[in-house]
Design an enzyme around this catalytic site. Structure first.
Site, PDB file in Angstrom:
ATOM      1  N   ASP A 127       0.859  -1.178   0.000  1.00 25.88           N
ATOM      2  CA  ASP A 127       0.000   0.000   0.000  1.00 25.88           C
ATOM      3  C   ASP A 127       0.898   1.231   0.000  1.00 25.88           C
ATOM      4  OD1 ASP A 127      -2.057   1.969   0.587  1.00 25.88           O
ATOM      5  OD2 ASP A 127      -3.241   0.359   1.471  1.00 25.88           O
ATOM      6  N   ASP A 140       3.453   1.470  -4.963  1.00 28.57           N
ATOM      7  CA  ASP A 140       2.548   2.181  -5.858  1.00 28.57           C
ATOM      8  C   ASP A 140       2.261   1.245  -7.026  1.00 28.57           C
ATOM      9  OD1 ASP A 140       1.250   3.766  -7.693  1.00 28.57           O
ATOM     10  OD2 ASP A 140       2.816   5.286  -7.838  1.00 28.57           O
ATOM     11  N   ASN A 183      -6.474  -6.191  -4.399  1.00 30.44           N
ATOM     12  CA  ASN A 183      -7.589  -5.420  -3.853  1.00 30.44           C
ATOM     13  C   ASN A 183      -7.458  -3.925  -4.108  1.00 30.44           C
ATOM     14  OD1 ASN A 183      -9.872  -4.910  -1.782  1.00 30.44           O
ATOM     15  ND2 ASN A 183      -8.134  -3.723  -0.993  1.00 30.44           N
ATOM     16  N   SER A 217     -16.549  -5.788  -8.616  1.00 32.00           N
ATOM     17  CA  SER A 217     -17.592  -4.975  -7.983  1.00 32.00           C
ATOM     18  C   SER A 217     -18.951  -5.338  -8.551  1.00 32.00           C
ATOM     19  CB  SER A 217     -17.311  -3.489  -8.249  1.00 32.00           C
ATOM     20  OG  SER A 217     -18.397  -2.674  -7.842  1.00 32.00           O
ATOM     21  N   TYR A 254     -15.722   3.904 -13.491  1.00 27.76           N
ATOM     22  CA  TYR A 254     -15.491   2.872 -12.471  1.00 27.76           C
ATOM     23  C   TYR A 254     -16.046   1.523 -12.925  1.00 27.76           C
ATOM     24  CZ  TYR A 254     -15.540   0.586  -7.906  1.00 27.76           C
ATOM     25  OH  TYR A 254     -15.356  -0.282  -6.866  1.00 27.76           O
ATOM     26  N   THR A 306     -22.236  -2.235  -2.532  1.00 26.76           N
ATOM     27  CA  THR A 306     -21.794  -0.992  -1.914  1.00 26.76           C
ATOM     28  C   THR A 306     -21.428  -1.274  -0.463  1.00 26.76           C
ATOM     29  OG1 THR A 306     -23.262   0.266  -3.358  1.00 26.76           O
ATOM     30  CG2 THR A 306     -22.374   1.395  -1.438  1.00 26.76           C
ATOM     31  N   THR A 326     -17.089   1.541   3.578  1.00 29.67           N
ATOM     32  CA  THR A 326     -15.645   1.739   3.517  1.00 29.67           C
ATOM     33  C   THR A 326     -15.327   3.229   3.569  1.00 29.67           C
ATOM     34  OG1 THR A 326     -15.663   1.877   1.092  1.00 29.67           O
ATOM     35  CG2 THR A 326     -15.385  -0.325   2.080  1.00 29.67           C
TER      36      THR A 326
END
Length: 248
Positions: free
Chosen positions: A37, A50, A77, A129, A142, A174, A177
């Protein structure tokens, strides 16, 4: 639980939100976990990375192997959001989001492939998603990237099954988060907006990060040896159910 005992799992975007819950779930089940991360934190083996930069990814993969000795599981993820209809984002934003959400998966997985090929329990789980399977308003860019993640997952599964590497995807609805909370904070009426997001999911609430983490761990599990090339919806029934509205 020692289901993942002896295995090393790598989680991108594991510093917060869904990724952090996934890292915790895998660790609780016995895995040694590396978090890649921009701000990985110090709860697990954190490596600054990155995923939009190939050199950064390759350096991070080498650091994971140097510290933990192997890579058995890759959880792709990390991702970024985007709002707007087809005219809501310029070319630079299209390239930026695509580069992270889609090409980032390719960068991380190909860098980890030499180690996955050596694993007796190799698995990759990509975060797609509900936006990949349902048309959502103001999510053109997205949705395009998450649909690509779903297609990429199937292609990866076909390519790497002969090598003993399983590849699956999780498709959250959804979720509660930090990214969704930021969207709510920017809404004209955050409470009303949250109520709308909750109402469109048949079970009537936002999905939790922990629920998604459970699904990811199930797909990555060395017990799921016949599961590959598929997707797991964690969306309160949004993808498949069409409930009748209650009568007044």
């Amino acid at each position: 639980m020692s289901e993942f005992a002896g295995l090393v799992a790598l989680v991108t975007g594991g510093g917060s939100g869904i990724g952090a819950a996934v890292a915790d779930e895998l660790a609780d089940r016995g895995a040694r976990v590396a978090v890649l991360d921009l701000t990985p934190g110090d709860k697990h083996t954190g490596v600054v990375c990155d995923i939009s930069d190939d050199a950064s990814v390759r350096t991070a993969i080498h650091r994971v192997v140097d510290r933990l000795g192997r890579i058995d599981i890759v959880i792709n993820n990390a991702g970024i959001g985007a709002t707007g209809a087809i005219d809501g984002n310029d070319d630079d934003e299209w390239h930026r989001v695509w580069d992270v959400n889609v090409v980032g998966i390719a960068r991380v997985t190909r860098a980890a492939l030499p180690y996955l090929r050596q694993s007796p329990a190799a698995a990759v789980v990509n975060t797609s998603s509900i936006a990949a399977t349902a048309g959502l308003p103001q999510r053109a860019l997205y949705s395009a990237t998450k649909g690509a993640v779903l297609s990429l997952t199937r292609a990866m599964a076909a390519d790497h099954l002969p090598e003993g590497i399983r590849v699956n995807a999780v498709c959250p609805g959804t979720a509660d988060t930090p990214w969704v909370q930021r969207l709510l904070d920017n809404a004209d009426d955050p409470a009303a907006e949250r109520a709308q997001l909750e109402a469109r999911q048949p079970h009537g609430r936002l999905v939790t990060a922990e629920e998604i983490a459970y699904a990811v761990a199930s797909l990555a599990s060395p017990r799921a040896t016949s599961t590959t090339g598929t997707s797991f919806a964690v969306d309160g029934g949004m993808q498949e159910l069409r409930l009748r509205k209650p009568q007044a």
